[in-house]
Design a protein around this motif. Structure first.
Motif, PDB file in Angstrom:
ATOM      1  N   PHE A   1      29.294   0.660 -18.307  1.00  0.00           N
ATOM      2  CA  PHE A   1      27.769   1.094 -17.932  1.00  0.00           C
ATOM      3  C   PHE A   1      26.817   0.997 -19.240  1.00  0.00           C
ATOM      4  CE2 PHE A   1      29.644   4.924 -19.425  1.00  0.00           C
ATOM      5  CZ  PHE A   1      28.801   5.643 -20.238  1.00  0.00           C
ATOM      6  N   MET A   2      27.488   1.474 -20.342  1.00  0.00           N
ATOM      7  CA  MET A   2      26.396   1.529 -21.634  1.00  0.00           C
ATOM      8  C   MET A   2      26.307   0.189 -22.143  1.00  0.00           C
ATOM      9  SD  MET A   2      29.878   2.064 -22.476  1.00  0.00           S
ATOM     10  CE  MET A   2      31.152   1.422 -23.204  1.00  0.00           C
ATOM     11  N   SER A   3      27.315  -0.944 -21.891  1.00  0.00           N
ATOM     12  CA  SER A   3      27.238  -2.380 -22.471  1.00  0.00           C
ATOM     13  C   SER A   3      26.371  -2.988 -21.614  1.00  0.00           C
ATOM     14  CB  SER A   3      28.460  -2.994 -22.346  1.00  0.00           C
ATOM     15  OG  SER A   3      29.340  -2.239 -23.368  1.00  0.00           O
ATOM     16  N   VAL A   4      26.266  -2.668 -20.019  1.00  0.00           N
ATOM     17  CA  VAL A   4      25.343  -3.308 -19.081  1.00  0.00           C
ATOM     18  C   VAL A   4      24.007  -2.969 -19.461  1.00  0.00           C
ATOM     19  CG1 VAL A   4      24.460  -3.267 -16.760  1.00  0.00           C
ATOM     20  CG2 VAL A   4      27.174  -3.215 -17.439  1.00  0.00           C
ATOM     21  N   ALA A   5      23.711  -1.528 -19.949  1.00  0.00           N
ATOM     22  CA  ALA A   5      22.362  -1.158 -20.388  1.00  0.00           C
ATOM     23  C   ALA A   5      22.085  -1.787 -21.548  1.00  0.00           C
ATOM     24  CB  ALA A   5      22.257   0.347 -20.539  1.00  0.00           C
ATOM     25  N   ALA A   6      22.796  -2.177 -22.475  1.00  0.00           N
ATOM     26  CA  ALA A   6      22.467  -2.970 -23.757  1.00  0.00           C
ATOM     27  C   ALA A   6      22.134  -4.338 -23.555  1.00  0.00           C
ATOM     28  CB  ALA A   6      23.810  -2.920 -24.711  1.00  0.00           C
ATOM     29  N   LEU A   7      22.969  -4.851 -22.544  1.00  0.00           N
ATOM     30  CA  LEU A   7      22.630  -6.512 -22.104  1.00  0.00           C
ATOM     31  C   LEU A   7      21.160  -6.356 -21.481  1.00  0.00           C
ATOM     32  CD1 LEU A   7      23.337  -9.373 -21.957  1.00  0.00           C
ATOM     33  CD2 LEU A   7      24.726  -8.823 -19.982  1.00  0.00           C
ATOM     34  N   ALA A   8      20.994  -5.747 -20.416  1.00  0.00           N
ATOM     35  CA  ALA A   8      19.431  -5.521 -19.842  1.00  0.00           C
ATOM     36  C   ALA A   8      18.428  -5.278 -20.941  1.00  0.00           C
ATOM     37  CB  ALA A   8      19.495  -4.587 -18.817  1.00  0.00           C
ATOM     38  N   ASN A   9      18.750  -4.564 -21.857  1.00  0.00           N
ATOM     39  CA  ASN A   9      17.863  -4.220 -23.111  1.00  0.00           C
ATOM     40  C   ASN A   9      17.602  -5.344 -23.660  1.00  0.00           C
ATOM     41  OD1 ASN A   9      18.094  -3.181 -26.303  1.00  0.00           O
ATOM     42  ND2 ASN A   9      16.396  -2.290 -24.920  1.00  0.00           N
ATOM     43  N   MET A  10      18.457  -6.274 -24.108  1.00  0.00           N
ATOM     44  CA  MET A  10      18.261  -7.518 -24.885  1.00  0.00           C
ATOM     45  C   MET A  10      17.946  -8.602 -24.016  1.00  0.00           C
ATOM     46  SD  MET A  10      19.122  -6.785 -27.854  1.00  0.00           S
ATOM     47  CE  MET A  10      19.362  -8.558 -28.565  1.00  0.00           C
ATOM     48  N   VAL A  11      18.200  -8.633 -22.785  1.00  0.00           N
ATOM     49  CA  VAL A  11      17.675  -9.624 -21.762  1.00  0.00           C
ATOM     50  C   VAL A  11      16.253  -9.704 -21.944  1.00  0.00           C
ATOM     51  CG1 VAL A  11      17.809 -10.637 -19.407  1.00  0.00           C
ATOM     52  CG2 VAL A  11      19.770 -10.314 -20.678  1.00  0.00           C
ATOM     53  N   VAL A  12      15.821  -8.503 -21.442  1.00  0.00           N
ATOM     54  CA  VAL A  12      14.284  -8.128 -21.278  1.00  0.00           C
ATOM     55  C   VAL A  12      13.551  -8.606 -22.589  1.00  0.00           C
ATOM     56  CG1 VAL A  12      12.563  -6.496 -20.896  1.00  0.00           C
ATOM     57  CG2 VAL A  12      14.531  -6.253 -19.505  1.00  0.00           C
TER      58      VAL A  12
ATOM     59  N   ALA B   1      14.977  -9.844 -14.350  1.00  0.00           N
ATOM     60  CA  ALA B   1      16.081 -10.342 -15.121  1.00  0.00           C
ATOM     61  C   ALA B   1      17.067  -9.357 -15.360  1.00  0.00           C
ATOM     62  CB  ALA B   1      15.743 -11.346 -16.179  1.00  0.00           C
ATOM     63  N   GLY B   2      16.601  -8.387 -16.059  1.00  0.00           N
ATOM     64  CA  GLY B   2      17.251  -7.282 -16.604  1.00  0.00           C
ATOM     65  C   GLY B   2      17.989  -6.495 -15.222  1.00  0.00           C
ATOM     66  N   LEU B   3      17.300  -6.414 -14.445  1.00  0.00           N
ATOM     67  CA  LEU B   3      17.756  -5.746 -13.166  1.00  0.00           C
ATOM     68  C   LEU B   3      18.956  -6.362 -12.473  1.00  0.00           C
ATOM     69  CD1 LEU B   3      17.674  -3.293 -11.164  1.00  0.00           C
ATOM     70  CD2 LEU B   3      15.899  -4.574  -9.703  1.00  0.00           C
ATOM     71  N   LEU B   4      18.763  -7.930 -12.590  1.00  0.00           N
ATOM     72  CA  LEU B   4      19.839  -8.812 -12.016  1.00  0.00           C
ATOM     73  C   LEU B   4      21.153  -8.667 -12.782  1.00  0.00           C
ATOM     74  CD1 LEU B   4      17.849 -11.848 -11.231  1.00  0.00           C
ATOM     75  CD2 LEU B   4      18.798 -10.491  -9.686  1.00  0.00           C
ATOM     76  N   VAL B   5      20.919  -8.329 -14.196  1.00  0.00           N
ATOM     77  CA  VAL B   5      22.175  -8.197 -14.976  1.00  0.00           C
ATOM     78  C   VAL B   5      23.008  -7.205 -14.507  1.00  0.00           C
ATOM     79  CG1 VAL B   5      23.150  -7.152 -17.564  1.00  0.00           C
ATOM     80  CG2 VAL B   5      21.264  -9.083 -17.063  1.00  0.00           C
ATOM     81  N   GLY B   6      22.403  -5.855 -14.247  1.00  0.00           N
ATOM     82  CA  GLY B   6      23.069  -4.765 -13.524  1.00  0.00           C
ATOM     83  C   GLY B   6      23.723  -5.117 -12.226  1.00  0.00           C
ATOM     84  N   ILE B   7      22.864  -5.884 -11.445  1.00  0.00           N
ATOM     85  CA  ILE B   7      23.563  -5.985 -10.007  1.00  0.00           C
ATOM     86  C   ILE B   7      24.687  -6.975 -10.304  1.00  0.00           C
ATOM     87  CG2 ILE B   7      23.064  -7.311  -7.848  1.00  0.00           C
ATOM     88  CD1 ILE B   7      20.035  -6.515  -8.242  1.00  0.00           C
ATOM     89  N   VAL B   8      24.652  -8.008 -10.881  1.00  0.00           N
ATOM     90  CA  VAL B   8      25.836  -8.992 -11.337  1.00  0.00           C
ATOM     91  C   VAL B   8      27.032  -8.166 -11.789  1.00  0.00           C
ATOM     92  CG1 VAL B   8      26.700 -10.978 -12.562  1.00  0.00           C
ATOM     93  CG2 VAL B   8      24.340 -11.061 -11.342  1.00  0.00           C
TER      94      VAL B   8
ATOM     95  N   THR C   1      34.827  -6.240 -18.716  1.00  0.00           N
ATOM     96  CA  THR C   1      33.487  -6.512 -18.387  1.00  0.00           C
ATOM     97  C   THR C   1      32.315  -5.904 -19.409  1.00  0.00           C
ATOM     98  OG1 THR C   1      33.347  -4.796 -16.848  1.00  0.00           O
ATOM     99  CG2 THR C   1      33.757  -6.932 -15.855  1.00  0.00           C
ATOM    100  N   GLY C   2      32.699  -4.741 -19.826  1.00  0.00           N
ATOM    101  CA  GLY C   2      31.678  -4.046 -20.823  1.00  0.00           C
ATOM    102  C   GLY C   2      31.908  -4.867 -22.139  1.00  0.00           C
ATOM    103  N   GLY C   3      33.008  -5.287 -22.317  1.00  0.00           N
ATOM    104  CA  GLY C   3      33.135  -6.202 -23.746  1.00  0.00           C
ATOM    105  C   GLY C   3      32.448  -7.411 -23.390  1.00  0.00           C
ATOM    106  N   LEU C   4      32.430  -8.217 -22.457  1.00  0.00           N
ATOM    107  CA  LEU C   4      31.464  -9.289 -22.117  1.00  0.00           C
ATOM    108  C   LEU C   4      30.111  -9.017 -22.032  1.00  0.00           C
ATOM    109  CD1 LEU C   4      31.382 -12.221 -21.270  1.00  0.00           C
ATOM    110  CD2 LEU C   4      31.639 -11.548 -18.758  1.00  0.00           C
ATOM    111  N   ALA C   5      29.794  -7.945 -21.406  1.00  0.00           N
ATOM    112  CA  ALA C   5      28.268  -7.520 -21.685  1.00  0.00           C
ATOM    113  C   ALA C   5      27.762  -7.396 -23.025  1.00  0.00           C
ATOM    114  CB  ALA C   5      27.996  -6.277 -20.574  1.00  0.00           C
ATOM    115  N   GLY C   6      28.613  -6.616 -23.699  1.00  0.00           N
ATOM    116  CA  GLY C   6      28.042  -6.259 -25.199  1.00  0.00           C
ATOM    117  C   GLY C   6      28.035  -7.715 -25.874  1.00  0.00           C
ATOM    118  N   SER C   7      29.036  -8.542 -25.924  1.00  0.00           N
ATOM    119  CA  SER C   7      29.273  -9.663 -26.505  1.00  0.00           C
ATOM    120  C   SER C   7      27.775 -10.591 -26.033  1.00  0.00           C
ATOM    121  CB  SER C   7      30.466 -10.458 -26.246  1.00  0.00           C
ATOM    122  OG  SER C   7      31.750 -10.011 -26.623  1.00  0.00           O
ATOM    123  N   ILE C   8      27.543 -10.720 -25.075  1.00  0.00           N
ATOM    124  CA  ILE C   8      26.313 -11.469 -24.546  1.00  0.00           C
ATOM    125  C   ILE C   8      25.147 -10.945 -25.316  1.00  0.00           C
ATOM    126  CG2 ILE C   8      24.866 -12.730 -22.601  1.00  0.00           C
ATOM    127  CD1 ILE C   8      27.289 -12.264 -20.754  1.00  0.00           C
TER     128      ILE C   8
END
Length: 332
Positions: free
Chosen positions: A83-94, A110-117, A140-147
């Motif tokens: 959950f926290m990595s998804v938030a970080a990825l949405a943060n960076m995408v935006v 786009a940030g919302l789509l990150v969470g849905i995906v 998945t958290g590691g993947l989101a954090g890396s992106i």
């Protein structure tokens, strides 16, 4: 027959007598929150200043939003550590899209789509393919954090404007932010769904006896899929809000929310439904953490000291939930 009836009635009457242990188990977390607020208000009167209350409410609202989906996932006997990595990825995408010239509206979508995906991916792999939730969400958290780190090349992205999201964040109703009112209403709706609809019964039954729930014809896989998508959506929404709140994209921002999320959900399991994570308990624990961190900062505590407090609270939450679940299963 009459003697047996009277005996039963006497037992019920006895149970209705003063039960201090039960009272403190159900309401101890609320009392602790009040005690902490009073203590810090006495030690540092600025703790209850309008500005500090507003700041605490805003940060607590973002955190509470992020932990809503996690609460129900853990209540159902599963886990989500992405959950926290998804938030970080949405943060960076935006942040990345805004800096590159796209508007805030497109960036938020786009940030919302990150969470849905990511929520759908977690739910698909855990609920449909029956893979271990801990392993899957770590991956998945590691993947989101890396992106997230790759988007900013390992560094933060500063923003010169926070757009309409920043404007909404600073709209207040008296001393409270509009965001706090919205999140409070969301939690109120979540409480209704949890306590008044069959959804709540299915949720807690999943953790206690999953096979029985499946045999009852409940679409368990669909329910878990929905829970993981919900977790992804609220995490991404929090990440979007953090972009405006911090005026930047922070690739490693999720680290600070990992312990807080687990602590809030597990510690919240001490409130009302002893040993069972619930939305009222989670929001109470979030407020407790916000008060502790704000008060500790005003008193000049070091970051290490604040982390110790977080760790102790997490241990308390884990111990209570594990003990309560073992006791419940022993009676099944």
């Amino acid at each position: 027959m009459t003697d047996m009836t009277m005996t039963t009635s006497e037992r019920r009457a006895t149970k209705r007598g003063p039960d201090l242990q039960g009272f403190f188990l159900r309401y101890g977390l609320f009392l602790l929150l009040v005690l902490v607020i009073l203590l810090f208000a006495w030690l540092r009167p600025s703790f209850i200043s309008a500005g500090n209350i507003n700041d605490m409410a805003r940060s607590a609202s973002i955190a509470a939003l992020m932990f809503l989906g996690l609460t129900w996932i853990i209540a159902a006997g599963e886990i989500d550590v992405s959950f926290m990595s998804v938030a970080a990825l949405a943060n960076m995408v935006v942040a990345g899209l805004v800096v590159s010239g796209h508007g805030w509206a497109i960036a938020c979508v786009a940030g919302l789509l990150v969470g849905i995906v990511f929520g759908f991916a977690n739910g698909l792999l855990v609920a449909i393919f029956r893979l271990p939730a801990l392993v899957i969400t770590i991956a998945t958290g590691g993947l989101a954090g890396s992106i997230a780190a790759a988007i900013g090349l390992g560094t933060s992205i500063s923003l010169s404007s926070t757009g309409f999201i920043g404007t909404l964040l600073h709209v207040n109703f008296g001393v409270l932010p509009l965001l706090t009112v919205v999140v409070a209403l969301l939690y109120g709706a979540a409480w209704f769904v949890q306590e008044r609809l069959t959804f709540g019964h299915y949720l807690y039954a999943l953790e206690q006896n999953r096979s029985a729930v499946i045999e009852a014809g409940v679409p368990v896989n669909r329910l878990l899929l929905m829970l993981y998508i919900l977790s992804g959506v609220v995490s991404s929404l929090s990440g979007i809000l953090l972009t405006a709140d911090l005026s930047s994209g922070q690739p490693y921002i999720g680290t600070s929310y990992f312990i807080d999320g687990l602590t809030a959900v597990l510690l919240g399991g001490m409130a009302l439904k002893f040993g069972k994570p619930n939305v009222i308990g989670t929001v109470t624990a979030v407020l407790l953490l916000a008060a502790l961190l704000s008060g500790a900062a005003l008193l000049g505590w070091t970051d290490a000291q604040r982390q110790i407090v977080r760790g102790v609270l997490l241990l308390c939450g884990v111990a209570v939930v594990v003990w309560a679940r073992r006791k419940t299963r022993a009676h099944i």
